[in-house]
Enzyme design. Structure first.
Site, mmCIF file in Angstrom:
data_model
loop_
_atom_site.group_PDB
_atom_site.id
_atom_site.type_symbol
_atom_site.label_atom_id
_atom_site.label_comp_id
_atom_site.label_asym_id
_atom_site.label_seq_id
_atom_site.Cartn_x
_atom_site.Cartn_y
_atom_site.Cartn_z
ATOM 1 N N LYS A 13 -94.552 -69.062 35.731
ATOM 2 C CA LYS A 13 -94.076 -67.915 35.852
ATOM 3 C C LYS A 13 -94.637 -66.831 36.751
ATOM 4 C CE LYS A 13 -93.569 -66.691 31.365
ATOM 5 N NZ LYS A 13 -94.075 -68.250 30.529
ATOM 6 N N ARG A 86 -88.061 -62.041 26.025
ATOM 7 C CA ARG A 86 -88.501 -63.350 25.661
ATOM 8 C C ARG A 86 -87.522 -63.634 24.283
ATOM 9 N NH1 ARG A 86 -93.667 -63.852 27.710
ATOM 10 N NH2 ARG A 86 -94.893 -65.496 27.102
ATOM 11 N N ARG A 125 -106.156 -74.316 32.874
ATOM 12 C CA ARG A 125 -105.676 -72.853 33.879
ATOM 13 C C ARG A 125 -106.943 -72.139 33.695
ATOM 14 N NH1 ARG A 125 -100.649 -69.687 32.382
ATOM 15 N NH2 ARG A 125 -101.343 -68.969 30.609
ATOM 16 N N ARG A 158 -108.043 -67.885 29.634
ATOM 17 C CA ARG A 158 -107.379 -66.990 28.974
ATOM 18 C C ARG A 158 -107.785 -67.286 27.522
ATOM 19 N NH1 ARG A 158 -101.368 -65.960 30.715
ATOM 20 N NH2 ARG A 158 -101.020 -66.336 28.335
ATOM 21 N N ARG A 169 -97.524 -70.965 20.788
ATOM 22 C CA ARG A 169 -96.831 -70.281 21.892
ATOM 23 C C ARG A 169 -95.596 -71.347 22.267
ATOM 24 N NH1 ARG A 169 -101.424 -70.017 25.834
ATOM 25 N NH2 ARG A 169 -100.022 -69.403 27.377
HETATM 26 P P1 ADP Z 1 -97.347 -67.227 28.697
HETATM 27 O O1 ADP Z 1 -96.047 -67.250 29.063
HETATM 28 O O2 ADP Z 1 -98.240 -68.179 29.437
HETATM 29 O O3 ADP Z 1 -97.499 -67.655 27.137
HETATM 30 P P2 ADP Z 1 -97.766 -64.440 29.131
HETATM 31 O O4 ADP Z 1 -98.970 -63.778 29.793
HETATM 32 O O5 ADP Z 1 -96.383 -64.194 29.681
HETATM 33 O O6 ADP Z 1 -98.105 -66.236 28.989
HETATM 34 O O7 ADP Z 1 -97.402 -63.730 27.352
HETATM 35 C C1 ADP Z 1 -98.958 -63.987 26.925
HETATM 36 C C2 ADP Z 1 -98.735 -63.584 25.247
HETATM 37 O O8 ADP Z 1 -98.181 -62.152 25.442
HETATM 38 C C3 ADP Z 1 -97.553 -64.003 24.549
HETATM 39 O O9 ADP Z 1 -97.695 -65.418 24.059
HETATM 40 C C4 ADP Z 1 -97.138 -62.981 23.654
HETATM 41 O O10 ADP Z 1 -97.805 -63.059 22.444
HETATM 42 C C5 ADP Z 1 -97.248 -61.686 24.413
HETATM 43 N N1 ADP Z 1 -96.150 -61.305 25.099
HETATM 44 C C6 ADP Z 1 -95.598 -61.537 26.327
HETATM 45 N N2 ADP Z 1 -94.476 -60.988 26.909
HETATM 46 C C7 ADP Z 1 -94.021 -60.606 25.606
HETATM 47 C C8 ADP Z 1 -92.540 -60.077 25.115
HETATM 48 N N3 ADP Z 1 -91.568 -59.933 26.076
HETATM 49 N N4 ADP Z 1 -92.503 -60.081 23.990
HETATM 50 C C9 ADP Z 1 -93.471 -60.017 23.195
HETATM 51 N N5 ADP Z 1 -94.507 -60.548 23.187
HETATM 52 C C10 ADP Z 1 -95.032 -60.926 24.559
#
Ligand code: ADP
Ligand code: ZN
Length: 214
Positions: A13, A86, A125, A158, A169
């Site tokens: 993404k 999400r 990563r 990370r 996740r």
């Molecule tokens: P990835 O898709 O690789 O898990 P992201 O950087 O998009 O990584 O998200 C990391 C974390 O941030 C998620 O696991 C969640 O805990 C939180 N997060 C990100 N976007 C949202 C969202 N739209 N709603 C709730 N939590 C979120």
């Protein structure tokens, strides 16, 4: 043009969003990056969010919705949303916010990927502490170990890229986020991209698809 990128953890993404940002001059909004910035600066929001992020759970909707509404109020149009919505509730909230600002969604790009491939990718990563540039120790390693090619910053893993959190996740993704594929399909807004070979190999086709929808 207003875009959403939907995909499992590690599907690409962030990498796609950065490419679209350059290609289409859109503003990249990543909820994950926003949360990580708050955590680094130890704000109240950051202290709250980290408890969920470290467990691979979603940060509660009220908090995330407010964060996005605030961002979109400033940016208004021509953006690519990476990591939001999400779940269905967030998607409905986004519909409401966009209606309020009188903008329309151009498309939702779904990055489809084999879960086995993606787990290995997440474990390998790394990203730049200073500029956020993404790397992969196997597919896209830096020229010098642990150093960013672009800015010389330090490459880090990370905190949530460990096997335990990764599994949570994925579970969260399957239960809460995957239903959005049908949500946007029903609205005629879905673009499917298979990322098993990496998102960078699919870009030309994607630009074609986006051109048609502009
Ligand atoms: P990835 O898709 O690789 O898990 P992201 O950087 O998009 O990584 O998200 C990391 C974390 O941030 C998620 O696991 C969640 O805990 C939180 N997060 C990100 N976007 C949202 C969202 N739209 N709603 C709730 N939590 C979120
Ligand atoms: Zn860098």
């Amino acid at each position: 043009m207003q875009l959403i990128i939907l995909g499992a953890p590690g599907a690409g993404k962030g990498t796609l969003a950065k490419n679209i940002q350059q290609y289409k001059k859109l503003t990249h909004i990543s909820t994950g990056d926003l949360f990580r910035k708050h955590i680094k600066q130890q704000t109240d929001l950051g202290k709250l969010a980290v408890r969920y992020i470290d467990q691979g759970l979603l940060v509660p909707d009220e908090i995330t919705d407010d964060l996005i509404e605030h961002e979109l109020e400033i940016i208004r149009s021509d953006f690519v949303l990476d990591g939001f919505p999400r779940n269905i509730s967030q998607a409905e909230e986004l519909d409401r916010i966009m209606k309020k600002f009188d903008i329309k969604l151009t498309a939702c790009v779904h990055l489809d990927i084999d879960p086995d491939i993606v787990i290995e990718r997440l474990v390998n990563r790394r990203s730049c502490l200073d500029c956020g540039a993404p790397y992969n120790l196997i597919m896209a390693p830096p020229k010098v170990e642990d150093v960013c090619d672009k800015c010389g910053g330090k490459l880090v893993k990370r905190a949530d890229d460990n096997e335990d959190t990764i599994n949570h996740r994925f579970e969260t993704y399957r239960q809460e986020t995957e239903p959005l594929v049908n949500y946007y399909q029903d609205k005629g807004l879905l673009i499917e991209v298979n990322c098993d070979r990496g998102i960078l190999t699919e870009l030309d086709n994607l630009w074609q698809d986006l051109l048609v929808r502009e």
